[in-house]
Design a protein around this motif. Structure first.
Motif, short mmCIF file in Angstrom:
data_model
loop_
_atom_site.label_atom_id
_atom_site.label_comp_id
_atom_site.label_asym_id
_atom_site.label_seq_id
_atom_site.Cartn_x
_atom_site.Cartn_y
_atom_site.Cartn_z
N ALA A 112 -2.55 12.59 -12.48
CA ALA A 112 -2.78 12.14 -13.85
C ALA A 112 -3.84 12.98 -14.54
CB ALA A 112 -3.19 10.67 -13.86
N GLN A 113 -4.69 13.66 -13.77
CA GLN A 113 -5.80 14.41 -14.35
C GLN A 113 -5.48 15.89 -14.55
OE1 GLN A 113 -8.92 13.66 -11.60
NE2 GLN A 113 -9.14 11.52 -12.18
N THR A 114 -4.39 16.36 -14.02
CA THR A 114 -4.08 17.78 -14.12
C THR A 114 -3.18 18.05 -15.31
OG1 THR A 114 -2.19 17.53 -12.66
CG2 THR A 114 -4.27 18.11 -11.63
N GLU A 115 -3.31 19.24 -15.85
CA GLU A 115 -2.46 19.64 -16.97
C GLU A 115 -1.18 20.26 -16.42
OE1 GLU A 115 -4.39 22.21 -19.72
OE2 GLU A 115 -6.14 20.94 -19.90
N LEU A 146 0.83 -1.20 0.00
CA LEU A 146 0.00 0.00 0.00
C LEU A 146 0.87 1.26 0.00
CD1 LEU A 146 -2.92 1.03 0.16
CD2 LEU A 146 -2.65 1.07 2.63
N GLY A 147 1.97 1.23 0.76
CA GLY A 147 2.87 2.38 0.78
C GLY A 147 3.49 2.64 -0.58
N VAL A 148 3.88 1.60 -1.27
CA VAL A 148 4.44 1.76 -2.61
C VAL A 148 3.37 2.26 -3.58
CG1 VAL A 148 5.42 0.50 -4.56
CG2 VAL A 148 6.26 0.06 -2.27
N ALA A 149 2.15 1.76 -3.44
CA ALA A 149 1.07 2.19 -4.32
C ALA A 149 0.74 3.66 -4.12
CB ALA A 149 -0.17 1.33 -4.08
N ILE A 150 0.82 4.14 -2.89
CA ILE A 150 0.54 5.56 -2.63
C ILE A 150 1.57 6.42 -3.33
CG2 ILE A 150 0.56 7.34 -0.84
CD1 ILE A 150 -0.64 5.26 1.04
N ILE A 151 2.82 6.02 -3.30
CA ILE A 151 3.88 6.82 -3.90
C ILE A 151 3.83 6.76 -5.42
CG2 ILE A 151 6.38 7.02 -4.16
CD1 ILE A 151 6.58 6.11 -1.25
N ILE A 152 3.61 5.58 -5.97
CA ILE A 152 3.67 5.41 -7.42
C ILE A 152 2.39 5.89 -8.11
CG2 ILE A 152 3.81 3.70 -9.28
CD1 ILE A 152 5.66 2.12 -7.50
N ASP A 194 5.24 12.75 -6.69
CA ASP A 194 4.14 13.66 -6.38
C ASP A 194 3.10 12.89 -5.57
OD1 ASP A 194 2.47 15.84 -6.36
OD2 ASP A 194 1.61 15.41 -8.33
N VAL A 195 3.01 13.16 -4.28
CA VAL A 195 2.08 12.46 -3.41
C VAL A 195 0.94 13.40 -3.08
CG1 VAL A 195 1.80 11.33 -1.17
CG2 VAL A 195 3.93 11.08 -2.42
#
Length: 113
Positions: free
Chosen positions: A23-26, A11-17, A76-77
């Motif tokens: 992904a939705q911001t320009e 879960l920790g790796v998934a939060i970071i990656i 970017d977290v």
């Protein structure tokens, strides 16, 4: 307990990656200073960004000002999602502990008969 630790580390790796918000911001529009620097470095205006400038400077050759090799990827977290992920992890750990305790309780009850 190792299952819970593995789940938390995953879960920790998934939060970071994985960050769905990024992904939705320009990408931000380049400033006038960045546009001037892109022009001097030979970067097209539509490709001009802070990352493009840094990569051109750092990968520019033997005289490049950056000491490291390769490209650094910023992490970017999204801080707003951390409590949600912690809640999910806590529920997972509580579920694992409950199943362990329930199985011990059932085994102990079966031995009494």
């Amino acid at each position: 307990m190792t299952v819970a630790a593995a789940g938390l580390s995953f879960l920790g790796v998934a939060i970071i990656i994985i960050n769905p918000a990024s992904a939705q911001t320009e990408p931000p529009k380049p400033t006038s200073d960045q546009l001037e620097e892109c022009k001097s470095l030979g970067i097209r205006p539509e490709k001009c960004s802070e990352q493009a400038i840094l990569s051109k400077r750092c990968l520019g050759g033997p005289g490049a000002p950056c000491g490291g090799s390769g490209v650094n990827i910023p992490i970017d977290v999204n801080m707003n999602l951390i409590p949600i992920y912690l809640g999910i992890a806590g529920a997972f750990v509580a579920g694992v502990l409950y199943v362990k305790k329930a199985s011990r309780w059932r085994r102990g009850k079966a031995n009494v008969r």
